[in-house]
Design a protein around this motif. Structure first.
Motif, mmCIF file in Angstrom:
data_model
loop_
_atom_site.group_PDB
_atom_site.id
_atom_site.type_symbol
_atom_site.label_atom_id
_atom_site.label_comp_id
_atom_site.label_asym_id
_atom_site.label_seq_id
_atom_site.Cartn_x
_atom_site.Cartn_y
_atom_site.Cartn_z
ATOM 1 N N PRO A 186 -4.698 4.455 -4.332
ATOM 2 C CA PRO A 186 -3.418 4.796 -3.419
ATOM 3 C C PRO A 186 -3.553 5.068 -1.832
ATOM 4 O O PRO A 186 -4.340 5.243 -1.380
ATOM 5 N N THR A 188 -1.198 6.296 1.200
ATOM 6 C CA THR A 188 0.122 7.472 1.180
ATOM 7 C C THR A 188 0.556 7.430 2.853
ATOM 8 O O THR A 188 -0.171 7.395 3.803
ATOM 9 N N THR A 193 3.927 6.712 -1.828
ATOM 10 C CA THR A 193 2.519 6.434 -2.134
ATOM 11 C C THR A 193 2.671 5.107 -3.031
ATOM 12 O O THR A 193 3.228 5.010 -3.853
ATOM 13 N N PHE A 721 2.608 9.496 -7.229
ATOM 14 C CA PHE A 721 1.866 8.493 -7.832
ATOM 15 C C PHE A 721 2.464 7.594 -9.279
ATOM 16 O O PHE A 721 2.958 8.368 -10.089
#
Length: 868
Positions: A186, A188, A193, A721
């Motif tokens: 991930p 961000t 994200t 997410f």
């Protein structure tokens, strides 16, 4: 007084004059020249007269006197060319069936050849786009294990720096991690994200590899640990525009590690012909911090790339590198060597330290297949051309009678072959454009058809070679008829011509039977791989990343996950299971021969992982939460018991990485790697944190609802997410995508080869029936039945097909056995595979010939006899 012979001018200059002078002036001027020569000879002597004659000729050599270069000879060549084209056109119209058979066969064969050329070109271009390709090398390691060499690309993270400092031939040493090690990580920003694949790499990564930077500098993009370089597409996704990305902040995370970074570079999207696929690059120093004390000569946690100095002798360098690691770590069992980086894709296989192929085998295989298919199509042309020769004998006889030379006739039939090939190429190009999108789907490629200079050269070469192969034998055969034999009507098929034609048919069907057998065996092997019992049940298992706040609350997440309706069990692992775990040779046990290195697979897992995976425990027990000491326990497989020669493994103490570990269980052997490799000794080690992946077994029939519930739970921890998961059986199938594509392509190409072969035998049967029409008429008039006629016309073809099958069966067995030997686990070659292939070819040939022979047998005999 001199004789007439003594006063002749130079023959050379006289001939020169006759050659260049216009026809309408030649006779008058030549008379004047000769008269002047005689006068000069009388007055000044012969030698001076010859010199004056030469001077007079040269004075006449001027534009107004020189004849035009396009004389009758050129006009005759043009006329002959035009005549040949006209004759070819009329023959195409007259023998439409032969023309269509040749057109379909040749254009299909050429289309296959072009498609395979495009695929091969794409395969050969992989990783070749780097500007330093001729100097760019990857460091590999030979591991000496149990008397054999196991070759791996994983190296020590500290190797690159040592090589650059100590080896003069190496100008740059650089370490990096593969992008697949960490999956999607991930990233961000303040607004969103996004998960993307990335890799860690040394500071000079963009200097060594050609991934051009749109923004930023190749020398400074990875200069410090707060930097991140992202792709053009990722920059657009994160910031809306690549130009807005520079200097922006991005937060990166993997497991419990996270870092605030600043975009220091935007690079062009990684091209499709790159083996490495990634969306961002992080400085390797970040990974070095994660490793901590893990950076040493016994830990293989990076890939190493080097730039060699120009002119470096690679063989001498590899000899020099042989003791390099052992000098640093005397107990090491590894030997480094370098190979060209761009060899990674095609030459990936090593057997006992020797390069033993890879995807290059598929490149060679399909290159050979394309040649075979084109040869089959050319054979059709040759056979049909010679078979219908009897229908063109009058044309040949008349031309020879009026003075046509054999060379002119050869050129006529070659010209006809070239014209046929040219038309077929045009049709093939149309077919390629139409088929290419589906071909890309089958091969997993992104090939774009463009008429490049290389392709145009190839097309010209195909035109010349195919035209010569397809037209040379008919041209030589047809032009060789004697005019007296033709006009007397006494032409008979020679024994040699019949044997050549039959030999070509046998060759065609031999290739076809081999391809049919290959299709059967390859399909069965892929089916075997997909359905083999690999030691655990891979159905209804999903795998997803441990990330975000799940990492911080892993135990709580597992408890909630197991209580989710539809979830049977769940566990964590550092690995992706199907690609195996990591490996170590630092395992010691009583009575071990310390002079022999043995490689053990290592899977670090959480509680319940073994139960979730479904591996059978045949001795001892699994890890238990009720026993806190299990952190120092191991579970090994049957192969490890065998290698260590343990009669009672439970309770035995082994030393792993310098610590004593007790064996508490033995699991049944299972494949935790590719079926190309045999099962190796391995162990499970318990750890309740730092798991990269989470494995969940769900109830069959409840997949959709259960996954929705897991997704909802996941997003409660990781808001914003995306929940990305894969089914383990699908990941397993992806391992064998290359073999699956080979199977699919072999089906198509095998079918095409059969179709083209049948086209040829169909045409031959038609011409055979036509040539023997009067014989058939007589036999029918005398009472022969249709079945007798069919049997009469089919017997030769049956003999040829049976002979082809007898040749093809042992040949196909040898080739397919060699291919299957690349798998550690494979099907047994049963005789019915080959018998079925032969029977299929025989039935197809019977149907093809039968259509024509039955049609000929049913024809009215009166029609054929009336023409007598």
């Amino acid at each position: 007084m001199r004789s007439h012979d003594n006063i002749q001018p130079s023959k050379f200059w006289l001939r020169f004059f006759r050659w260049f002078c216009r026809a309408e002036y030649k006779e008058d001027i030549e008379g004047d020249l000769l008269e002047r020569f005689e006068v000069n000879a009388e007055n000044h002597g012969v030698q001076k007269a010859k010199r004056l004659f030469k001077k007079d000729v040269l004075k006449l050599f001027r534009p107004s006197m020189i004849r035009k270069l396009e004389g009758n000879q050129k006009l005759n060549y043009y006329g002959m060319f035009k005549h040949n084209l006209l004759v070819s056109y009329r023959n195409f119209l007259r023998y439409k069936s032969a023309f269509l058979i040749n057109l379909i066969g040749l254009s299909t064969g050429l289309a296959c050849t072009l498609l395979i050329y495009l695929w091969v070109t794409d395969e050969l271009s992989v990783d070749k786009f780097h500007k330093l390709d001729d100097q760019l090398y990857q460091v590999m390691l030979h591991h000496e294990e149990s008397g054999t060499l196991n070759t791996q690309e994983d190296t020590q993270a500290i190797l690159a720096e040592a090589l650059e400092q100590e080896v003069p031939e190496i100008e740059i040493g650089l370490q990096a991690t593969p992008s697949f090690w960490f999956g999607k990580m991930p990233l961000t920003t303040s607004e969103k994200t996004i998960k993307a694949s990335g890799r860690f790499a040394g500071k000079r990564y963009f200097e060594l590899f050609t991934f051009p930077l749109i923004y930023g500098s190749a020398t400074s993009a990875l200069e410090n640990k707060e930097s991140i370089a992202i792709s053009e597409s990722l920059a657009t996704s994160l910031f809306g525009n690549p130009g807005k990305a520079m200097g922006k902040n991005v937060k990166w995370q993997v497991l419990e590690f996270s870092k605030d970074l600043q975009v220091s570079g935007v690079f062009e999207d990684v091209p499709a012909n790159s083996t490495e696929e990634f969306d961002f690059v992080l400085p390797f120093d970040i990974f070095a911090d994660i490793l901590g004390e893990g950076k040493h000569w016994g830990n293989y946690n990076a890939l190493t790339y080097v730039k060699l100095a120009k002119g470096t002798d690679v063989d001498q360098l590899n000899q020099k590198l042989t003791p390099f690691v052992k000098e640093k770590a005397p107990k090491s069992n590894v030997t480094p060597f370098v190979r060209p980086y761009s060899d990674k894709y095609l030459y990936s296989n090593y057997e006992n330290g020797v390069q033993s192929g890879g995807r290059i085998e598929y490149v060679r295989l399909f290159s050979i297949i394309s040649i075979f298919i084109l040869l089959i199509a050319c054979i059709n042309f040759m056979n049909l051309s010679t078979a219908k020769a009897s229908r063109r004998t009058k044309e040949i006889g008349v031309k020879k009678a009026i003075g046509a030379r054999r060379e002119a006739l050869i050129w006529q039939y070659l010209e006809e072959a070239f014209l046929m090939t040219f038309i077929s190429i045009l049709v093939a190009l149309v077919l390629v454009v139409l088929i290419l999108p589906q071909f890309n789907v089958i091969t997993g490629k992104q090939i774009v058809f463009q008429l490049s200079s290389n392709l145009l050269i190839l097309l010209f070469a195909i035109l010349v070679i195919t035209g010569l192969i397809a037209g040379s034998y008919p041209a030589l055969y047809l032009s060789g008829f004697k005019v007296t034999t033709i006009l007397k009507g006494k032409i008979k098929n020679s024994l040699g011509e019949l044997w050549v034609r039959k030999g070509l048919v046998v060759f065609q069907f031999t290739l076809s039977v081999v391809l049919i057998a290959a299709v059967l065996v390859v399909s069965k092997q892929i089916e075997f791989v997909q359905n083999k019992n690999i030691g655990y049940n891979k159905e209804n298992l999903i795998l997803f990343a441990n990330e975000g706040k799940v990492t911080e609350n892993l135990d709580v997440f597992f408890d909630q996950l197991k209580n989710t309706p539809g979830v049977i069990n769940a566990g964590g692992t550092q690995h992706t299971i199907i690609s195996g775990g990591s490996y170590t040779t630092d395992v010691h046990w009583p009575e071990k021969n310390e002079a022999v290195q043995t490689r053990f697979g290592n899977m670090t897992v959480t509680y319940d992982f073994i139960e979730t995976l479904g591996v059978d425990i045949i001795e001892g027990r699994s890890f238990s939460r009720e026993l806190t000491t299990d952190i120092s326990k191991l579970i090994i497989n049957q192969e490890a018991v065998k290698v260590m020669r343990l009669t009672n493994p439970i309770g035995q103490i082994v030393r792993l990485w310098g610590k004593d570990m007790q064996i508490i269980g033995v699991v049944k052997d299972f494949n935790f790697s590719s079926l190309h490799e045999p099962i190796t000794p391995m162990f499970f080690k318990l750890e309740d944190q730092r798991m990269m992946n989470i494995l969940v077994r769900i109830e069959p029939g409840q997949e959709r609802n259960t996954i929705d519930r897991i997704s909802k739970l996941y997003k409660e921890y990781n808001a914003g997410f995306d929940f990305n998961y894969t089914f383990l059986d699908q990941d397993y199938a992806i391992q064998y995508a290359a073999e699956g594509r080979v199977a699919t392509l072999s089906k198509y190409f095998g079918g095409i080869a059969i179709i083209i072969s049948c086209l040829g035998i169909f045409g031959l049967a038609a011409f055979t029936a036509e040539r023997r029409s009067k014989e058939i008429g007589v036999r029918k008039a005398l009472g022969a039945s249709n079945s007798n006629i069919v049997r009469l016309l089919s017997v030769d073809f049956n003999q040829m097909i049976v002979l082809a099958i007898l040749i093809a069966l042992p040949l196909s067995y040898f080739l397919l056995k060699s291919w299957l030997d690349e798998f550690a686990y494979h099907i047994d070659l049963e005789i019915w595979y080959f018998l079925l292939a032969g029977l299929a070819a025989l039935v197809i040939a019977w149907l093809t010939v039968g259509l024509q022979t039955f049609k000929a047998a049913r024809a009215n005999p009166v029609k054929s006899l009336r023409s007598e």
